[in-house]
Scaffold this motif. Sequence first.
Motif, PDB file in Angstrom:
ATOM      1  N   ALA A 138      90.526  35.365  52.352  1.00  0.00           N
ATOM      2  CA  ALA A 138      90.011  36.261  51.315  1.00  0.00           C
ATOM      3  C   ALA A 138      90.395  37.696  51.646  1.00  0.00           C
ATOM      4  O   ALA A 138      90.346  38.107  52.810  1.00  0.00           O
ATOM      5  N   MET A 195      94.034  37.501  47.597  1.00  0.00           N
ATOM      6  CA  MET A 195      94.095  36.688  48.798  1.00  0.00           C
ATOM      7  C   MET A 195      95.206  37.230  49.699  1.00  0.00           C
ATOM      8  O   MET A 195      96.216  37.720  49.209  1.00  0.00           O
ATOM      9  N   VAL A 205      89.344  30.206  48.348  1.00  0.00           N
ATOM     10  CA  VAL A 205      89.344  31.568  48.877  1.00  0.00           C
ATOM     11  C   VAL A 205      89.193  32.598  47.753  1.00  0.00           C
ATOM     12  O   VAL A 205      88.561  33.640  47.933  1.00  0.00           O
TER      13      VAL A 205
END
Length: 371
Positions: free
Chosen positions: A176, A130, A126
């Motif tokens: 993300a 985050m 990711v």
Amino acid sequence: MKVLVLGAGQLARMMALAGAPLNIEVLAYDVGTGHVVHPLTQQLMMKGLNTAITYAHVITAEFEHIPHDILDLCAASGKFRPTAEAIKAGGDRRLEKSLLDRAGVANATYHLITTRDDFEQAIEKVGLPMVLKSALGGYDGKGQWRLKSADAKEAIWAELESFLQAAPEQAIVAEAFIPFDREVSVIGARGQDGSLAIYPLTENTHSNGVLSLSVAQSDSQALQAEAEAMFKALAETLDYVGVLAIEFFEVNGTLLVNEIAPRVHNSGHWTQQGAETCQFENHLRAVCGLPLGSTALLRPTAMVNILGEDTLDDAILGLPHCHVHWYGKEKRPGRKMGHINVCASPKCDLKAALDELAAHLDPQAFPVVRI
Ligand code: ATP
Ligand code: MG
Ligand code: MG
């Protein structure tokens, strides 16, 4: 028609108000107490869910965090709309993310975490920054963490680990961080015959994770078409019946789905004054198998949430562009107590109408009013 709503909050209340002119009677099941109550007065109407299931023609829900045994009992009656699957997907981010993928709608890259290894893989896949969200029970930005840089990794993992240990049924969805330009949502209804009625896009502003302001006015046609295509894909994948809300991030002129709400939604409250048919009426029409009402925008309209306040300056009722909606709830800090819909008119554009309202509000309690 008699409609039983799982949940006895403001959404059931507003469904009851919208149903009355169509002779649709709404009952509310308070999942906390196990009582069936009148959605406006909260007065006890029946004890026990089974009696209400027999009494109602249709059963629906006003929130997604409903115990699965209750959902399954309602689904077994054959009266439940949209579907138990849709409600479960709205209440569990693991199911929600797999639904988004199955429907082929764009969403933030993600990874599921239950172990330290998963956490390391999530950082790989990711990237940072985050956003970490609990799979179950999250709303109003609760149950979320942000990992901005690698130096905070151990501290965040310590929090996640103790969270997961305390609640083994949970998982974390790491996704993300999206540097969005705006947050928008689309609300729409799908009828029992598969017909669709979709409202214009709404632009949403949050403060401290809670929706503060929603604005519906003419927006980009390309974005509206993109939102409608994603709405259709999701509603058809779920074989959905009722009102469905989809929250998006707008990034560089295109949309990513943030999350769905399988129900009427706070960012659709503006439809009470700003659309030909409000979301509550359209939800009832859909679940009762009636034709859907027009979703046309009557005039640019905004909604301001009333959070943690139980009084307003009475002068607001005298403002020609404002419509106050209280929920009859007991005051608690930050609680959604009501909302104010503000409409543009030929004499006053939406910005001026909001400025007029803002002059009567405490800026501490209403941080986002102006556009
Ligand atoms: P709701 O009350 O709308 O159900 P929620 O608690 O389910 O909220 P989200 O909508 O997932 O939570 O997140 C709350 C807010 O946090 C979003 O409206 C957005 O402002 C921000 N946010 C969530 N996910 C991301 C992300 N991946 N990137 C950037 N911001 C995010
Ligand atoms: Mg949510
Ligand atoms: Mg949200």
